[in-house]
Design an enzyme around this catalytic site. Structure first.
Site, PDB file in Angstrom:
ATOM      1  N   SER A 155     -40.045  -5.979  12.349  1.00  0.00           N
ATOM      2  CA  SER A 155     -39.655  -5.073  13.434  1.00  0.00           C
ATOM      3  C   SER A 155     -40.951  -4.231  14.157  1.00  0.00           C
ATOM      4  O   SER A 155     -41.764  -5.109  14.628  1.00  0.00           O
ATOM      5  CB  SER A 155     -38.726  -3.926  13.033  1.00  0.00           C
TER       6      SER A 155
ATOM      7  N   ASP B  89     -28.835  -9.567  15.890  1.00  0.00           N
ATOM      8  CA  ASP B  89     -29.795  -8.447  15.435  1.00  0.00           C
ATOM      9  C   ASP B  89     -29.349  -7.308  16.649  1.00  0.00           C
ATOM     10  O   ASP B  89     -29.625  -7.635  17.719  1.00  0.00           O
ATOM     11  CB  ASP B  89     -31.167  -8.774  15.713  1.00  0.00           C
TER      12      ASP B  89
ATOM     13  N   HIS C 186     -30.132  -7.058  11.677  1.00  0.00           N
ATOM     14  CA  HIS C 186     -31.745  -6.537  11.581  1.00  0.00           C
ATOM     15  C   HIS C 186     -32.092  -6.235  10.284  1.00  0.00           C
ATOM     16  O   HIS C 186     -32.072  -5.300   9.700  1.00  0.00           O
ATOM     17  CB  HIS C 186     -31.994  -5.245  12.486  1.00  0.00           C
TER      18      HIS C 186
END
Length: 219
Positions: free
Chosen positions: A115, A169, A200
Site C-alpha cells: 500500500s 481492492d 486490500h
C-alpha cells in the site's frame, strides 16, 4: 535513521529485504510472513521492517499515525504529498546505505512494500542510483508518476519489478495499480503483474509467489 524491526538469518546476511508497511500499521505488520515464504533455513537474507514516522493524515481527519506521506483526498493519486513522499524516500535511501555498511551491496537488496509502503518502494527503487536486486509493490501504485521520465535512474531500468493487487481492492483500486504497471512497462521496466480475487490484503497464493520471486532474486 528510522526505527526498524530486523530478522537476521541464521547464517551471515548475504542479501536484504527492506519491507515497508502500509498506512497506520508499523514494522510488525509483515514480520509473520517471513516464515511463510519457503526460503529455506539457510537463506542468508536479512529482513528489515522500518517504522514510518507518525504524521497527521488529512483523509483520517488529521489524526496522527504512522504514515509514509499524507493522503489529502479520497482519490489517493490526486493532490499528492510530494514533500512527504520524497522525505520518506530519503529515509529509505539511508537504510540502503546502512545495509551497504553492513556488507550487503545494493545489487543484493530488494525494496518492498504494501500500500503506502509499496508506493514508496516503487518511487525509491526506480530512482536509486545503484542497481538493486528487485523492487516489489503490493496493493499499491506509482506516486509522482509524472516525474518518472526525468528522475528514473538508468541503473535500475532492467531491475525486476513485482506488483500484486487484489481485483476487489476498495482502498487502492486495481485500475490505479494497473495504470502504474502500464506506465512502468511503457518505460521499459521488467514488471511481473499478479492479480488475486481479494481486497486490500495479502493471500497465501500471493505469499508463495513472493517467496519464489525473492528466491530468484536473492538466493
Amino acid at each position: 535513521m528510522l526505527d526498524c524491526i530486523e530478522i537476521e538469518p541464521k547464517t551471515t546476511a548475504r542479501a536484504s529485504v527492506i519491507w515497508l508497511h502500509g498506512l497506520g500499521a508499523d514494522g510488525n505488520d509483515f514480520v509473520p510472513i517471513v516464515d511463510e515464504l519457503g526460503l529455506g533455513a539457510d537463506h542468508g537474507i536479512r529482513f528489515v521492517f522500518p517504522n514510518a514516522k507518525p504524521r497527521p493524515v488529512t483523509i483520517n481527519n488529521g489524526m496522527t499515525m504512522r504514515a509514509w506521506y499524507d493522503i489529502k483526498g479520497m482519490a489517493i493519486a490526486d493532490k499528492q504529498d510530494a514533500e512527504g513522499i520524497r522525505d520518506s524516500a530519503a529515509e529509505i535511501e539511508q537504510l540502503i546505505a546502512r545495509e551497504a555498511e553492513r556488507g550487503v551491496a545494493p545489487e543484493s537488496i530488494v525494496i518492498a512494500g504494501f500500500s503506502q509502503g509499496g508506493a514508496i518502494a516503487l518511487h525509491t527503487g526506480v530512482r536509486h542510483a545503484d542497481r538493486l536486486a528487485g523492487i516489489m509493490g503490493l496493493s499499491t501504485y506509482l506516486p509522482l508518476a509524472d516525474s518518472l521520465a526525468t528522475e528514473a535512474s538508468d541503473a535500475n531500468r532492467a531491475t525486476p519489478v513485482l506488483m500484486a493487487h487484489g481485483s476487489q481492492d476498495p482502498v487502492v483500486p486495481a485500475q490505479l495499480g494497473q495504470a502504474s504497471r502500464d506506465q512502468l512497462l511503457d518505460a521499459g521496466y521488467d514488471v511481473a503483474w499478479h492479480e488475486y480475487p481479494m481486497q486490500h490484503q495479502v493471500c497465501m497464493p500471493q505469499i508463495a509467489t513472493i517467496g519464489r520471486w525473492l528466491g530468484e532474486r536473492l538466493l
